[in-house]
Design an enzyme around this catalytic site. Structure first.
Site, PDB file in Angstrom:
ATOM      1  N   LYS A   1      -4.647  72.228  58.838  1.00  0.00           N
ATOM      2  CA  LYS A   1      -4.076  71.909  57.527  1.00  0.00           C
ATOM      3  C   LYS A   1      -4.857  70.778  56.864  1.00  0.00           C
ATOM      4  O   LYS A   1      -5.260  70.880  55.699  1.00  0.00           O
ATOM      5  CB  LYS A   1      -2.610  71.502  57.682  1.00  0.00           C
ATOM      6  CG  LYS A   1      -1.967  70.981  56.392  1.00  0.00           C
ATOM      7  CD  LYS A   1      -0.541  70.544  56.617  1.00  0.00           C
ATOM      8  CE  LYS A   1      -0.442  69.112  57.104  1.00  0.00           C
ATOM      9  NZ  LYS A   1      -0.439  68.137  55.983  1.00  0.00           N
ATOM     10  N   ASN A   2      -5.052  69.686  57.589  1.00  0.00           N
ATOM     11  CA  ASN A   2      -5.696  68.521  56.985  1.00  0.00           C
ATOM     12  C   ASN A   2      -7.154  68.791  56.625  1.00  0.00           C
ATOM     13  O   ASN A   2      -7.684  68.173  55.694  1.00  0.00           O
ATOM     14  CB  ASN A   2      -5.587  67.317  57.923  1.00  0.00           C
ATOM     15  CG  ASN A   2      -4.164  66.801  58.035  1.00  0.00           C
ATOM     16  OD1 ASN A   2      -3.331  67.053  57.169  1.00  0.00           O
ATOM     17  ND2 ASN A   2      -3.857  66.094  59.112  1.00  0.00           N
TER      18      ASN A   2
ATOM     19  N   CYS B   1       5.208  62.956  52.881  1.00  0.00           N
ATOM     20  CA  CYS B   1       6.228  62.506  53.831  1.00  0.00           C
ATOM     21  C   CYS B   1       6.505  61.015  53.667  1.00  0.00           C
ATOM     22  O   CYS B   1       5.597  60.230  53.398  1.00  0.00           O
ATOM     23  CB  CYS B   1       5.775  62.769  55.270  1.00  0.00           C
ATOM     24  SG  CYS B   1       5.799  64.499  55.745  1.00  0.00           S
TER      25      CYS B   1
ATOM     26  N   ARG C   1       0.990  54.313  52.172  1.00  0.00           N
ATOM     27  CA  ARG C   1      -0.379  54.780  52.344  1.00  0.00           C
ATOM     28  C   ARG C   1      -1.091  54.527  51.021  1.00  0.00           C
ATOM     29  O   ARG C   1      -1.258  55.436  50.209  1.00  0.00           O
ATOM     30  CB  ARG C   1      -0.377  56.268  52.751  1.00  0.00           C
ATOM     31  CG  ARG C   1       0.178  56.469  54.138  1.00  0.00           C
ATOM     32  CD  ARG C   1       0.029  57.887  54.622  1.00  0.00           C
ATOM     33  NE  ARG C   1       1.088  58.736  54.116  1.00  0.00           N
ATOM     34  CZ  ARG C   1       1.220  60.014  54.447  1.00  0.00           C
ATOM     35  NH1 ARG C   1       0.371  60.567  55.267  1.00  0.00           N
ATOM     36  NH2 ARG C   1       2.202  60.741  53.966  1.00  0.00           N
TER      37      ARG C   1
ATOM     38  N   ASP D   1      -0.275  61.732  64.409  1.00  0.00           N
ATOM     39  CA  ASP D   1       0.421  62.979  64.101  1.00  0.00           C
ATOM     40  C   ASP D   1       0.945  63.698  65.344  1.00  0.00           C
ATOM     41  O   ASP D   1       1.600  64.736  65.229  1.00  0.00           O
ATOM     42  CB  ASP D   1      -0.496  63.927  63.319  1.00  0.00           C
ATOM     43  CG  ASP D   1      -0.548  63.570  61.839  1.00  0.00           C
ATOM     44  OD1 ASP D   1       0.257  62.722  61.402  1.00  0.00           O
ATOM     45  OD2 ASP D   1      -1.402  64.126  61.117  1.00  0.00           O
TER      46      ASP D   1
ATOM     47  N   ARG E   1       5.329  72.787  55.766  1.00  0.00           N
ATOM     48  CA  ARG E   1       4.145  72.162  55.199  1.00  0.00           C
ATOM     49  C   ARG E   1       2.989  72.144  56.192  1.00  0.00           C
ATOM     50  O   ARG E   1       1.826  72.050  55.783  1.00  0.00           O
ATOM     51  CB  ARG E   1       4.459  70.734  54.751  1.00  0.00           C
ATOM     52  CG  ARG E   1       5.392  70.610  53.560  1.00  0.00           C
ATOM     53  CD  ARG E   1       5.562  69.166  53.126  1.00  0.00           C
ATOM     54  NE  ARG E   1       4.259  68.533  53.028  1.00  0.00           N
ATOM     55  CZ  ARG E   1       3.927  67.394  53.650  1.00  0.00           C
ATOM     56  NH1 ARG E   1       4.808  66.773  54.406  1.00  0.00           N
ATOM     57  NH2 ARG E   1       2.713  66.890  53.518  1.00  0.00           N
TER      58      ARG E   1
END
Length: 422
Positions: A22-23, A118, A123, A308, A400
């Site tokens: 995903k990232n 999230c 951040r 994560d 997600r």
């Protein structure tokens, strides 16, 4: 809202295919903004965040063609219509800020809303802003939007990052490909997703050296061209499913897994009494004894233990023999899953950025609430081991970052189902 219902105690055996990262995909998709020619991505995960990034790019005038059920995306930015990333889309996902660097590089201007995602702590965008300003950009914050310009284009510069920010490294890396002269990113993040981005950009014609180290050098070019690029395996999904048989027994092979993606994580699993073996197709995982052993974990930037995977690891350590201490060094508000695990019978004490987990003999099924993406799946994993039924609510977070989690776990023996919301 949908819920996931898990009945624990079913051993898992078989193979779980691991999706593209995903990232990585969310970083690769904005790279299309750097070129008039098409970028084709394969092994794209089918997730709601990918749909959000697609919507954002389409709002800028990018043509996105989806094939093979969404696993292949062809993106073309030959006819851009906007350089404004609107709040209504950006607020849904942190990675939306990755359009800033490419828009500045090619179009010399951008208006980008401050991002969402999230709720796992601050951040800030200041590292991105400071870095791009060193390259000649002028950036002002007005009414929740970053208004950025680069008259005459960006210029190569020495860019020392005060923190090895993944997002800032990615934004600067993309921006530097079209900047005049040489850019050197110091204290660059080293994650596999950044290595994957550099490989894609190089296939498009960029001149990049040093990705995967703390110093990346980019020589700007006049333009980038077309490319086809496979998205790297998702190391977080890989780590998540590597843990699954530890909760309820059995042996699972994670197809597409590679040890170099999860080295620090696999080392902790070994200390906890979990066997991880490389196979021709991926990684095979099995618990050596009846229950895992306690281990201490400190989250760190890659190649350290990934933040994560912290929530999933905490869930496993709830059942470990002994007391474990988890220290969260990346995000200051990432233990929100702890109260939900406690509802299932876990013994956890949180003080600031440190959590002490005293292993218990068993967990009990309970209704719990997902607070963020990784917390969602940690509760599902805990449910695999719990006595009775666990209902995980608010699983829109889950969608997600994990594609078809119920199907993948059901295929190896889990009793799990999605219950549609009313």
């Amino acid at each position: 809202m949908d819920s996931i219902v898990v009945t624990g105690g079913k051993p898992l055996n078989g193979q779980i295919p691991i999706a593209g990262a995903k990232n990585a995909a969310l970083t690769l998709m904005p790279a299309t903004l750097l070129s008039e020619e098409p970028l084709t991505l394969t092994n794209v995960p089918r997730l709601s965040d990918i749909k959000t990034m697609t919507a954002l790019l389409e709002s800028l005038g990018v043509e996105v063609t989806s094939m093979q059920g969404g696993k292949v995306q062809v993106l073309s930015s030959h006819d851009m219509t906007s350089t404004t990333a609107d709040y209504e889309i950006v607020r849904k996902m942190r990675a939306s800020n990755l359009v800033l660097g490419p828009l500045l590089a090619r179009h010399h201007k951008a208006v980008v809303s401050l991002p969402g995602g999230c709720a796992i702590g601050a951040r800030p965008m200041d590292i991105h802003i400071d870095a791009l300003e060193l390259m000649g950009a002028t950036i002002e914050l007005r009414d929740g939007y970053l208004h950025a310009t680069a008259s005459g284009g960006l210029k190569g510069a020495r860019v020392p990052l005060r923190f090895a920010s993944v997002g800032a490294t990615e934004n600067v890396l993309m921006a530097a490909t079209l900047a005049k002269g040489t850019t050197v990113i110091e204290n660059a993040a080293r994650e596999p997703e950044i290595v994957d981005l550099a490989r894609c950009l190089r296939a498009m014609g960029a001149q990049i050296a040093g990705e995967g180290t703390s110093t990346i050098e980019i020589q700007g070019v006049d333009k980038l061209g077309a490319a086809t690029h496979p998205v790297v395996t998702d190391r977080i999904e890989l780590g998540t499913y590597m843990l699954a048989p530890v909760f309820c027994g059995g042996e699972v092979e994670c197809l597409g897994g590679r040890m170099e993606l999860v080295t620090a994580f696999a080392e902790k699993l070994d200390l906890a009494g979990v066997d991880v073996a490389e196979t021709e197709a991926g990684l095979k995982v099995k618990l050596r004894g009846d229950r895992p052993r306690a281990v201490d974990v400190i989250t760190e930037p890659f190649p350290g233990f990934p933040t994560d995977l912290q929530a999933q690891m905490m869930a496993m350590l709830c059942l470990a023999d002994g007391t474990s201490v988890l220290e969260e060094k990346i995000f200051e508000n990432r233990f929100m899953h702890a109260p939900e695990l406690i509802r299932m019978g876990a013994d956890i004490e949180v003080q600031g950025g440190q959590a002490t987990v005293r292993g218990v003999d068993r967990l009990k099924g309970a209704p719990v609430m997902a607070t963020d993406l990784r917390a969602s799946v940690s509760l599902i994993l805990a449910g695999l081991a719990a006595e009775g039924e666990t209902t995980v609510n608010r699983v829109y977070h889950l969608d997600r970052g994990y594609e078809h989690v119920e199907e993948k776990l059901s295929a190896v023996g889990a009793q799990i189902a999605r219950v549609p919301g009313v």
